[in-house]
Write a protein that holds these residues in place. Structure first.
Motif, mmCIF file in Angstrom:
data_model
loop_
_atom_site.group_PDB
_atom_site.id
_atom_site.type_symbol
_atom_site.label_atom_id
_atom_site.label_comp_id
_atom_site.label_asym_id
_atom_site.label_seq_id
_atom_site.Cartn_x
_atom_site.Cartn_y
_atom_site.Cartn_z
ATOM 1 N N CYS A 133 -79.856 19.029 9.304
ATOM 2 C CA CYS A 133 -80.094 19.193 10.747
ATOM 3 C C CYS A 133 -81.207 18.289 11.238
ATOM 4 O O CYS A 133 -81.309 18.032 12.433
ATOM 5 C CB CYS A 133 -80.409 20.644 11.079
ATOM 6 S SG CYS A 133 -82.004 21.229 10.474
ATOM 7 N N LYS B 291 -74.725 24.882 6.706
ATOM 8 C CA LYS B 291 -74.751 25.829 7.824
ATOM 9 C C LYS B 291 -75.828 25.466 8.857
ATOM 10 O O LYS B 291 -76.693 24.637 8.611
ATOM 11 C CB LYS B 291 -74.994 27.242 7.290
ATOM 12 C CG LYS B 291 -73.860 27.742 6.432
ATOM 13 C CD LYS B 291 -72.644 28.074 7.274
ATOM 14 C CE LYS B 291 -71.409 28.329 6.456
ATOM 15 N NZ LYS B 291 -70.385 27.299 6.617
ATOM 16 N N ASN B 292 -75.750 26.150 9.982
ATOM 17 C CA ASN B 292 -76.596 25.826 11.135
ATOM 18 C C ASN B 292 -77.375 27.041 11.596
ATOM 19 O O ASN B 292 -77.219 27.499 12.716
ATOM 20 C CB ASN B 292 -75.712 25.316 12.274
ATOM 21 C CG ASN B 292 -74.556 26.288 12.567
ATOM 22 O OD1 ASN B 292 -74.216 27.121 11.726
ATOM 23 N ND2 ASN B 292 -73.981 26.199 13.745
ATOM 24 N N ALA B 293 -78.239 27.570 10.746
ATOM 25 C CA ALA B 293 -78.942 28.800 11.129
ATOM 26 C C ALA B 293 -80.130 28.541 12.044
ATOM 27 O O ALA B 293 -80.565 29.448 12.741
ATOM 28 C CB ALA B 293 -79.391 29.560 9.894
ATOM 29 N N CYS B 294 -80.694 27.332 12.034
ATOM 30 C CA CYS B 294 -81.845 27.115 12.920
ATOM 31 C C CYS B 294 -81.849 25.731 13.559
ATOM 32 O O CYS B 294 -82.341 25.560 14.653
ATOM 33 C CB CYS B 294 -83.160 27.351 12.175
ATOM 34 S SG CYS B 294 -83.646 25.997 11.081
ATOM 35 N N GLU B 295 -81.312 24.754 12.892
ATOM 36 C CA GLU B 295 -81.317 23.367 13.353
ATOM 37 C C GLU B 295 -82.720 22.871 13.712
ATOM 38 O O GLU B 295 -82.902 22.068 14.608
ATOM 39 C CB GLU B 295 -80.328 23.193 14.510
ATOM 40 C CG GLU B 295 -78.904 23.484 14.005
ATOM 41 C CD GLU B 295 -77.830 23.284 15.051
ATOM 42 O OE1 GLU B 295 -77.403 22.134 15.177
ATOM 43 O OE2 GLU B 295 -77.446 24.254 15.707
ATOM 44 N N GLN B 296 -83.698 23.417 12.992
ATOM 45 C CA GLN B 296 -85.083 22.998 13.201
ATOM 46 C C GLN B 296 -85.792 22.760 11.878
ATOM 47 O O GLN B 296 -87.018 22.734 11.837
ATOM 48 C CB GLN B 296 -85.854 24.092 13.949
ATOM 49 C CG GLN B 296 -85.477 24.205 15.394
ATOM 50 C CD GLN B 296 -86.359 25.204 16.104
ATOM 51 O OE1 GLN B 296 -86.591 26.300 15.597
ATOM 52 N NE2 GLN B 296 -86.869 24.815 17.255
ATOM 53 N N GLY B 297 -85.057 22.677 10.814
ATOM 54 C CA GLY B 297 -85.699 22.421 9.533
ATOM 55 C C GLY B 297 -86.419 23.611 8.938
ATOM 56 O O GLY B 297 -87.241 23.457 8.037
ATOM 57 N N GLU B 298 -86.119 24.833 9.410
ATOM 58 C CA GLU B 298 -86.889 25.998 8.954
ATOM 59 C C GLU B 298 -86.151 26.899 7.972
ATOM 60 O O GLU B 298 -86.747 27.781 7.389
ATOM 61 C CB GLU B 298 -87.317 26.850 10.158
ATOM 62 C CG GLU B 298 -88.341 26.190 11.058
ATOM 63 C CD GLU B 298 -89.731 26.111 10.421
ATOM 64 O OE1 GLU B 298 -89.955 26.751 9.382
ATOM 65 O OE2 GLU B 298 -90.566 25.390 10.989
ATOM 66 N N CYS B 299 -84.836 26.714 7.825
ATOM 67 C CA CYS B 299 -84.109 27.736 7.059
ATOM 68 C C CYS B 299 -83.403 27.206 5.812
ATOM 69 O O CYS B 299 -83.009 27.990 4.956
ATOM 70 C CB CYS B 299 -83.101 28.436 7.950
ATOM 71 S SG CYS B 299 -81.639 27.427 8.308
ATOM 72 N N GLY B 300 -83.196 25.919 5.709
ATOM 73 C CA GLY B 300 -82.559 25.360 4.516
ATOM 74 C C GLY B 300 -81.070 25.618 4.412
ATOM 75 O O GLY B 300 -80.442 25.223 3.424
ATOM 76 N N SER B 301 -80.462 26.266 5.408
ATOM 77 C CA SER B 301 -79.027 26.592 5.285
ATOM 78 C C SER B 301 -78.160 25.347 5.360
ATOM 79 O O SER B 301 -76.990 25.375 5.011
ATOM 80 C CB SER B 301 -78.610 27.596 6.361
ATOM 81 O OG SER B 301 -78.593 26.995 7.628
ATOM 82 N N CYS B 302 -78.746 24.224 5.816
ATOM 83 C CA CYS B 302 -77.992 22.986 5.998
ATOM 84 C C CYS B 302 -78.271 21.981 4.878
ATOM 85 O O CYS B 302 -77.984 20.793 5.034
ATOM 86 C CB CYS B 302 -78.390 22.370 7.330
ATOM 87 S SG CYS B 302 -80.150 21.979 7.352
ATOM 88 N N CYS C 92 -82.710 18.565 4.737
ATOM 89 C CA CYS C 92 -82.068 19.431 5.736
ATOM 90 C C CYS C 92 -81.239 18.527 6.638
ATOM 91 O O CYS C 92 -81.792 17.707 7.382
ATOM 92 C CB CYS C 92 -83.124 20.153 6.567
ATOM 93 S SG CYS C 92 -84.047 21.368 5.625
HETATM 94 S S1 FES Z 1 -80.238 24.535 10.005
HETATM 95 FE FE1 FES Z 1 -82.083 25.471 9.424
HETATM 96 S S2 FES Z 1 -83.033 23.895 8.265
HETATM 97 FE FE2 FES Z 1 -81.281 22.937 9.048
#
Ligand code: FES
Ligand code: FES
Lengths: 159, 779
Positions: free
Chosen positions: A60, A37-48, A58
């Motif tokens: 992203c 998944k793409n919850a932040c695309e900044q390496g902060e959420c782990g959804s990817c 990650c």
């Molecule tokens: S989308 Fe949040 S860490 Fe990759």
């Protein structure tokens, strides 16, 4: 740009990739694998979260070009033909899934943890999953799911 | 650049083959798809030849737009359309309660991040670059940033009609009371974000009939449709919405965000258009929880009985109204908390400013006031030298107590029991005394901030109350279509509503209700869309109640039709049944007579017929509140919860570690205990976030931290174990006796944690979130 890599055991060759694309984008938009998944695309959420050559990352934060020739494992590759992976089943049984947006990333991270440590303490679980945000559950049932998966894997000797 | 490969699996009907009814912890029917990664969220959709959308947003909080030049964007290869307010075919403004927000800004920019132009291109990066290539000339204006100043009459006017979006006064009881002891306090609540993990996203597909098909995340399909039809200049039936997978909501998806933009682009280009906000854009693209300043005065007897409460509440609504008027009323109605008081004088204001727009977030006005009134209760206890629980018990509401609106509580209000149960729960041991404790259990955790020297433990309690369902006379209803037919020899029930499943588990509950009412195992829950009547919003903790009620009613109607049919068809076999006007019963998928004797199986009776009923369900009507006195019957149900927080505070670094949260909540009837626990734990976590972590920092109108790097939501390291007790005092007015669950746990969590930090530090702590410097600078 052309990219050749193995995803969930299958060789993929993708053409016309713009070099700025992340592995996450390529998986989701070019390979039809939107499980990461793409919850932040900044390496902060782990959804990817995915595995590249066995290492949890990650997606992203990884440029598509960096995975040339790599073995990539995503959440889509975890379940068997008829059975869910024990970690997936444990997330369901423990009620650890609400909206489910964090779920694929958490499941991949949990599989990674239990591969390395079949009987983690609560603190070890917390440390391992600290990079995975969940906004719905308050994490209690996620901890339950990890404990349940660990216990079941222990029993079946799969860990 | 073309998009290649497979279309994403579109989610179709969701079915659970075997499962259970009400009162059991039934597994989610969408759970398997969610754990395998196959569940199609609104950001996962794909269509042949689709384009990607991007938004240009204002870098200034307040400005006049002198010109917009889209030519440089149009020149970029791969760009199909660039649209501004000139391209909006219908109404240029929209809004939930007050129509005041431009679809795309014209003339004036009123907040940092306001949308100005939209682009469709063949790749998301191309769309983003094209949006950045648009040249906007601004005349920068001074932003109005202080809500007190905004409503002072001296500030520039942000919308014609003035800067007071709404003022709700409540005058309850005699207004001239005096008291032995007077306790005053001023409190402040920062701007919290819902931060649902799934970004705003959707796919718009232009249809051959000139209409549009939308697949997206929202909380209320029909209210989106109504607003979109006006903006797009289409009749509502040509705007068809289907709910895609929703990655959480918490209020963030009540207002339109990307819906109109993606539709405009699809209609202009004649192609499917997909939009997915980045996390940064998500912070700009939805409303937030209202920050507020709350000034309180409590008059109390020496024995600790509340005599009067005076409160002036000023909420910052930001640039556009969103649901501010309703939040303002809720803050007023719940300004006193779950306590009886002889007299209340409440003035709740919500102001227009040039800060980001604020609207719905879980707790909806009741969160801000709970922090203030519970802080006051602790302060009163301290002044009187009383135990804070005893003080609360002395004033606790119960059935038949009056709310400050004069409305009696006509169902259970087990406030005292909640407190007693919280007090009786065992306490966790001191961390440093537990065998082999780990450094990550201390404040600061793995960063090794302390070895325990400056760590102080504190325990705090708090209560909260909030309404369930829409208020103030709103016609609050939901619709359900239920059908029963025989497929492959087996009865199959289909449930169809427009209610938004956002993670809470309504999709599970709808199946449970159908199984229970119709005694059938196989239930198919249809995907939610606008092909059936409105379900109302997934907010105000209302869907189990109202959509649950609609599904129940439609199921009963289907059952009655089947039984009537059975009587007509088979009744002559049992003449005495007709004679006594007794009826058949539908039990476990079989038609039985009054003695329990089998009359027919459902399959034999129904054969190839389809029994289908559509029903609406309304909760008991509410009334508006009087605009001068605030008196009325604005609510239909109240939810009560309480928390006990145990914290460790490192007074040297100011770091706080929440050790345990305990909570008690009355849910009326637990229809799915596991799902309820999930709501309680998740709500508690969001309250913890507001207590010590979460705040959108707005400096001179500009948002400083629109990312998960700088806006911190609780991680698994921040969130302690939650001990919960669920009370079940059935509400006689509600379906199955249920009480809405979703919001109450967020309300008391925050003040309980702050109370515990106060107990650990002795500090007053009048603002949330509490930051380390609030602790260290005053120690
Ligand atoms: S989308 Fe949040 S860490 Fe990759
Ligand atoms: S279940 Fe919604 S973010 Fe985790």
């Amino acid at each position: 740009m052309r990219l050749t890599c193995t995803v969930n055991g299958k060789t993929e060759v993708i053409d016309d990739i713009w070099p700025g694309e992340s592995l996450l984008y390529v998986l989701r938009e070019r390979m039809g694998l939107p499980g990461a998944k793409n919850a932040c695309e900044q390496g902060e959420c782990g959804s990817c979260s995915v595995h590249i050559d066995g290492v949890l990352v990650c997606a992203c934060l990884v440029a598509a070009g960096q995975v040339e020739g790599a073995q990539i494992q995503t959440v889509e590759g975890l379940a068997g033909a008829t059975e869910l992976h024990p970690v997936q089943q444990a997330y369901l049984d423990a009620g650890a899934v609400q909206c489910g947006f964090c779920t694929p990333g958490l499941i991949v991270a949990t599989v990674d943890l239990l591969d390395k440590n079949s009987d983690p303490t609560d603190n070890e679980i917390r440390e391992a999953l600290a990079g995975n945000l969940c906004r719905c559950t308050g994490y209690a049932k996620i901890l339950d799911a990890v404990r349940l998966a660990a216990a079941r894997l222990e029993k079946t000797g799969k860990a | 650049m073309s998009n290649s490969t497979l279309p994403t699996k579109q989610r179709d009907h969701i079915s659970t083959p075997v499962s259970a009814g009400l009162g059991e912890s039934v597994a989610r029917p969408d759970g398997t798809l969610k754990v395998t990664g196959d569940f199609a969220f609104s950001s996962d959709l794909w269509a042949e030849g689709m384009l990607w959308a991007s938004t240009l947003r204002s870098p200034h909080p307040h400005a006049r737009i002198k010109s917009i030049n889209i030519a440089p964007a149009l020149k970029i290869n791969g760009v199909s359309a660039v649209l501004t307010h000139d391209d909006v075919p219908g109404a240029k403004l929209y809004g939930l309660e007050i129509i005041d927000q431009p679809v795309l800004a014209f003339d004036t920019i009123r907040f940092h991040g306001e949308a100005i132009a939209i682009v469709a291109a063949d790749h998301p990066e191309t769309a983003k670059r094209a949006a950045q290539a648009i040249i906007v000339e601004y005349e920068i204006l001074e932003p109005v940033i202080d809500p007190d100043f905004a409503i002072s009459g001296k500030a520039p006017v942000i919308h014609t009609g003035g800067n007071i979006t709404r003022h709700v006064p409540i005058l309850f009881g005699p207004q001239d009371l005096t008291a032995d002891v007077v306790v005053k306090g001023e409190y402040e609540v920062g701007m919290q974000d819902q931060a649902p993990l799934g970004p705003e996203s959707g796919l718009a597909i232009p249809a051959e009939d000139g209409g549009i098909d939308l697949y997206l995340s929202t909380q209320w399909l029909h209210v989106d449709r109504g607003q979109l039809a006006t903006v797009l200049g289409l009749p509502p039936e040509k705007v068809r919405l289907t709910l895609a997978g929703v990655g959480g909501a918490f209020g963030a998806r009540e207002d339109l965000s990307m819906q109109a933009h993606v539709s405009l682009l699809a209609m202009r280009t004649g192609k499917p258009v997909k939009i997915v906000y980045s996390r940064e854009e998500s912070f700009f693209g939805h409303v937030h929880r209202h920050p507020g300043k709350l000034r309180y005065e409590h008059g109390v007897t020496k024995e600790g009985k509340l005599v009067y409460v005076k409160a002036t509440i000023v909420l910052d609504g930001g640039a556009y109204a969103s649901s501010s008027p309703a939040v303002c009323a809720n803050a007023a109605c719940f300004a006193v908390g779950p306590y009886e008081v002889e007299s209340a004088t409440i003035n709740s204001y919500v102001a227009y400013t040039n800060n980001p727009p604020c609207g719905a977030m879980r707790g909806f006005g009741a969160v801000q006031t709970a922090f203030a009134y519970e802080s006051q209760m602790d302060k009163i206890a301290e002044v009187l030298g009383m135990d804070p629980i005893d003080l609360r018990l002395k004033n606790a509401m119960s059935r038949n107590s009056l709310m400050p609106t004069g409305q009696p509580i006509d169902s259970a209000a087990p406030v005292a029991e909640i407190l007693e149960k919280l007090r009786a729960m065992p306490l966790p041991p001191l961390t440093s005394t537990t065998e082999g404790f780990d450094i990550i259990e201390l404040p600061g955790g793995a960063s090794n901030a302390t070895h325990g020297e400056g760590v102080r433990r504190g325990i705090g309690y708090a209560l909260g109350v909030k309404n369930v369902g829409f208020s103030e006379g709103f016609d609050d209803y939901s619709t359900a279509k239920v059908s029963l037919q025989i497929i492959n020899g087996e009865p199959v029930v289909e449930v169809h509503t427009a209610a938004a499943e956002v993670g809470q588990g309504l999709v599970t509950l709808k199946g449970q209700i159908a199984r229970t009412e119709l005694g059938v195992q196989r239930v198919v829950v249809h995907v939610s869309d606008t092909q059936v009547g409105s379900a109302g919003s997934t907010s105000a903790s209302r869907q189990s109640y109202v959509t649950g009620g609609a599904v129940m009613t439609a199921c009963k109607a289907v059952r009655d039709e089947i039984l009537l049919f059975a009587m007509e068809k088979l009744g002559h076999l049992h003449p005495h049944l007709l004679h006594f006007r007794a009826t058949y019963l539908l039990v476990d998928g079989e038609i039985r007579d009054g003695n329990g004797t089998l009359v027919s199986s459902l399959a034999d009776l129904v054969q190839d017929r389809i029994f289908e009923c559509t029903r609406e369900y309304r909760h008991r009507p509410t009334t508006p509140i009087d605009p001068i006195t605030g008196q009325g019957l604005p609510h239909t149900q109240f939810a009560f919860a309480g928390h006990r927080a145990v914290v460790d505070v490192d007074i040297e670094t100011g770091l706080v570690k929440v050790i345990e949260m305990a909570t008690v909540q009355d849910v009326g009837k637990a229809l799915n205990p596991q799902a309820i626990e999930g709501q309680i734990e998740g709500g508690t976590a969001q309250g913890l976030g507001l207590a010590i972590l979460e705040e959108i920092q707005v400096v001179n109108g500009k948002v400083k931290n629109p990312s998960f790097t700088d806006y911190l939501i609780p991680t698994v390291l921040d969130m302690p174990p939650v001990r919960s007790i669920i009370l079940e005092y059935a509400d006689e007015h509600a379906p199955y006796g249920l009480r809405g669950v979703g919001e109450a746990p967020t309300i008391s969590s925050t003040p309980a944690i702050v109370s515990a930090i106060r107990a650990a530090t002795g500090l007053a702590l009048t603002r949330v979130p509490v930051r380390p410097e609030h602790i260290t600078s005053t120690m």
